[in-house]
Scaffold this motif. Structure first.
Motif, PDB file in Angstrom:
ATOM      1  N   ARG A   1       0.832  -1.202   0.000  1.00 17.46           N
ATOM      2  CA  ARG A   1       0.000   0.000   0.000  1.00 17.46           C
ATOM      3  C   ARG A   1       0.866   1.252   0.000  1.00 17.46           C
ATOM      4  O   ARG A   1       1.918   1.278   0.625  1.00 17.46           O
ATOM      5  CB  ARG A   1      -0.920   0.020   1.216  1.00 17.46           C
ATOM      6  CG  ARG A   1      -2.029  -0.993   1.105  1.00 17.46           C
ATOM      7  CD  ARG A   1      -3.058  -0.752   2.161  1.00 17.46           C
ATOM      8  NE  ARG A   1      -3.039  -1.925   3.037  1.00 17.46           N
ATOM      9  CZ  ARG A   1      -3.570  -1.972   4.234  1.00 17.46           C
ATOM     10  NH1 ARG A   1      -4.129  -0.913   4.744  1.00 17.46           N
ATOM     11  NH2 ARG A   1      -3.519  -3.065   4.937  1.00 17.46           N
ATOM     12  N   PRO A   2       0.411   2.322  -0.665  1.00 16.82           N
ATOM     13  CA  PRO A   2       1.206   3.548  -0.691  1.00 16.82           C
ATOM     14  C   PRO A   2       1.080   4.356   0.599  1.00 16.82           C
ATOM     15  O   PRO A   2       0.051   4.325   1.274  1.00 16.82           O
ATOM     16  CB  PRO A   2       0.625   4.324  -1.874  1.00 16.82           C
ATOM     17  CG  PRO A   2      -0.769   3.819  -2.016  1.00 16.82           C
ATOM     18  CD  PRO A   2      -0.760   2.399  -1.524  1.00 16.82           C
ATOM     19  N   VAL A   3       2.150   5.058   0.923  1.00 16.63           N
ATOM     20  CA  VAL A   3       2.187   6.001   2.046  1.00 16.63           C
ATOM     21  C   VAL A   3       2.776   7.301   1.513  1.00 16.63           C
ATOM     22  O   VAL A   3       3.792   7.281   0.814  1.00 16.63           O
ATOM     23  CB  VAL A   3       3.061   5.469   3.211  1.00 16.63           C
ATOM     24  CG1 VAL A   3       3.283   6.538   4.268  1.00 16.63           C
ATOM     25  CG2 VAL A   3       2.426   4.241   3.830  1.00 16.63           C
ATOM     26  N   THR A   4       2.121   8.423   1.811  1.00 14.77           N
ATOM     27  CA  THR A   4       2.628   9.727   1.392  1.00 14.77           C
ATOM     28  C   THR A   4       3.354  10.366   2.560  1.00 14.77           C
ATOM     29  O   THR A   4       2.822  10.434   3.672  1.00 14.77           O
ATOM     30  CB  THR A   4       1.494  10.652   0.918  1.00 14.77           C
ATOM     31  OG1 THR A   4       0.846  10.046  -0.202  1.00 14.77           O
ATOM     32  CG2 THR A   4       2.024  12.019   0.516  1.00 14.77           C
ATOM     33  N   THR A   5       4.575  10.839   2.305  1.00 13.44           N
ATOM     34  CA  THR A   5       5.362  11.552   3.310  1.00 13.44           C
ATOM     35  C   THR A   5       5.439  13.014   2.907  1.00 13.44           C
ATOM     36  O   THR A   5       5.868  13.338   1.795  1.00 13.44           O
ATOM     37  CB  THR A   5       6.780  10.963   3.419  1.00 13.44           C
ATOM     38  OG1 THR A   5       6.683   9.584   3.765  1.00 13.44           O
ATOM     39  CG2 THR A   5       7.589  11.692   4.483  1.00 13.44           C
ATOM     40  N   LEU A   6       4.995  13.893   3.804  1.00  9.93           N
ATOM     41  CA  LEU A   6       5.062  15.338   3.597  1.00  9.93           C
ATOM     42  C   LEU A   6       6.180  15.880   4.471  1.00  9.93           C
ATOM     43  O   LEU A   6       6.236  15.570   5.662  1.00  9.93           O
ATOM     44  CB  LEU A   6       3.741  15.998   4.003  1.00  9.93           C
ATOM     45  CG  LEU A   6       2.481  15.460   3.339  1.00  9.93           C
ATOM     46  CD1 LEU A   6       1.251  15.922   4.095  1.00  9.93           C
ATOM     47  CD2 LEU A   6       2.432  15.917   1.907  1.00  9.93           C
ATOM     48  N   THR A   7       7.052  16.702   3.905  1.00  3.98           N
ATOM     49  CA  THR A   7       8.146  17.277   4.665  1.00  3.98           C
ATOM     50  C   THR A   7       8.210  18.771   4.364  1.00  3.98           C
ATOM     51  O   THR A   7       8.143  19.172   3.196  1.00  3.98           O
ATOM     52  CB  THR A   7       9.490  16.626   4.296  1.00  3.98           C
ATOM     53  OG1 THR A   7       9.364  15.214   4.442  1.00  3.98           O
ATOM     54  CG2 THR A   7      10.614  17.123   5.185  1.00  3.98           C
ATOM     55  N   GLY A   8       8.329  19.588   5.409  1.00  3.22           N
ATOM     56  CA  GLY A   8       8.443  21.021   5.203  1.00  3.22           C
ATOM     57  C   GLY A   8       8.745  21.756   6.483  1.00  3.22           C
ATOM     58  O   GLY A   8       8.586  21.219   7.584  1.00  3.22           O
ATOM     59  N   LYS A   9       9.195  22.990   6.329  1.00  4.13           N
ATOM     60  CA  LYS A   9       9.535  23.837   7.473  1.00  4.13           C
ATOM     61  C   LYS A   9       8.305  24.662   7.840  1.00  4.13           C
ATOM     62  O   LYS A   9       7.855  25.495   7.062  1.00  4.13           O
ATOM     63  CB  LYS A   9      10.714  24.742   7.114  1.00  4.13           C
ATOM     64  CG  LYS A   9      11.361  25.370   8.296  1.00  4.13           C
ATOM     65  CD  LYS A   9      12.729  25.891   7.940  1.00  4.13           C
ATOM     66  CE  LYS A   9      13.433  26.240   9.229  1.00  4.13           C
ATOM     67  NZ  LYS A   9      14.859  26.175   9.114  1.00  4.13           N
ATOM     68  N   LEU A  10       7.763  24.412   9.032  1.00  7.37           N
ATOM     69  CA  LEU A  10       6.510  25.020   9.484  1.00  7.37           C
ATOM     70  C   LEU A  10       6.636  25.499  10.916  1.00  7.37           C
ATOM     71  O   LEU A  10       7.374  24.915  11.704  1.00  7.37           O
ATOM     72  CB  LEU A  10       5.379  23.984   9.446  1.00  7.37           C
ATOM     73  CG  LEU A  10       5.222  23.104   8.223  1.00  7.37           C
ATOM     74  CD1 LEU A  10       4.256  21.974   8.517  1.00  7.37           C
ATOM     75  CD2 LEU A  10       4.755  23.931   7.057  1.00  7.37           C
ATOM     76  N   ASP A  11       5.854  26.520  11.273  1.00 11.74           N
ATOM     77  CA  ASP A  11       5.740  26.850  12.689  1.00 11.74           C
ATOM     78  C   ASP A  11       4.548  26.070  13.251  1.00 11.74           C
ATOM     79  O   ASP A  11       3.842  25.378  12.517  1.00 11.74           O
ATOM     80  CB  ASP A  11       5.637  28.363  12.921  1.00 11.74           C
ATOM     81  CG  ASP A  11       4.379  28.989  12.343  1.00 11.74           C
ATOM     82  OD1 ASP A  11       3.374  28.277  12.105  1.00 11.74           O
ATOM     83  OD2 ASP A  11       4.388  30.206  12.110  1.00 11.74           O
ATOM     84  N   GLN A  12       4.334  26.161  14.543  1.00 15.07           N
ATOM     85  CA  GLN A  12       3.297  25.355  15.199  1.00 15.07           C
ATOM     86  C   GLN A  12       1.895  25.663  14.676  1.00 15.07           C
ATOM     87  O   GLN A  12       1.089  24.756  14.516  1.00 15.07           O
ATOM     88  CB  GLN A  12       3.346  25.570  16.712  1.00 15.07           C
ATOM     89  CG  GLN A  12       4.575  24.988  17.366  1.00 15.07           C
ATOM     90  CD  GLN A  12       4.449  23.499  17.581  1.00 15.07           C
ATOM     91  OE1 GLN A  12       3.478  23.040  18.149  1.00 15.07           O
ATOM     92  NE2 GLN A  12       5.426  22.747  17.128  1.00 15.07           N
TER      93      GLN A  12
END
Length: 92
Positions: free
Chosen positions: A46-57
């Motif tokens: 099954r596919p899994v999507t990984t999101l990565t980014g610089k965010l504040d709370q």
């Protein structure tokens, strides 16, 4: 005291990694530009999507709410410590 170590704060952006099941279609989201998206298959295929980014709370909480409204379960949320490359798991 904690010289050289950054502490999490509400207003300073840090890099987060969020994993959700299935393939997240970029056309379904309006915030894709602030996150990199990577889709991979897990052991059961099954596919899994990984999101990565610089965010504040505040942005992180907004993003998690948007994922919820899309009906996506959260597999994990991790804060990536850029200094050491170490992950701080928030939810898994």
């Amino acid at each position: 005291m904690n010289e050289g170590k950054e502490m999490l704060t509400l207003d300073r952006p840090v890099t987060y990694q969020i994993k959700v099941p299935d393939e997240l279609n970029e056309s379904r989201v309006d915030w894709a530009g602030m996150m990199t998206m990577r889709v991979e298959s897990v052991a059961d295929g099954r596919p899994v999507t990984t999101l990565t980014g610089k965010l504040d709370q505040a942005v992180l909480q907004s993003l998690l709410r948007r994922l919820y409204l899309l009906g996506l379960a959260i597999i994990s949320v991790a804060c990536l410590d850029l200094d050491s490359g170490e992950k701080i798991n928030i939810h898994q």
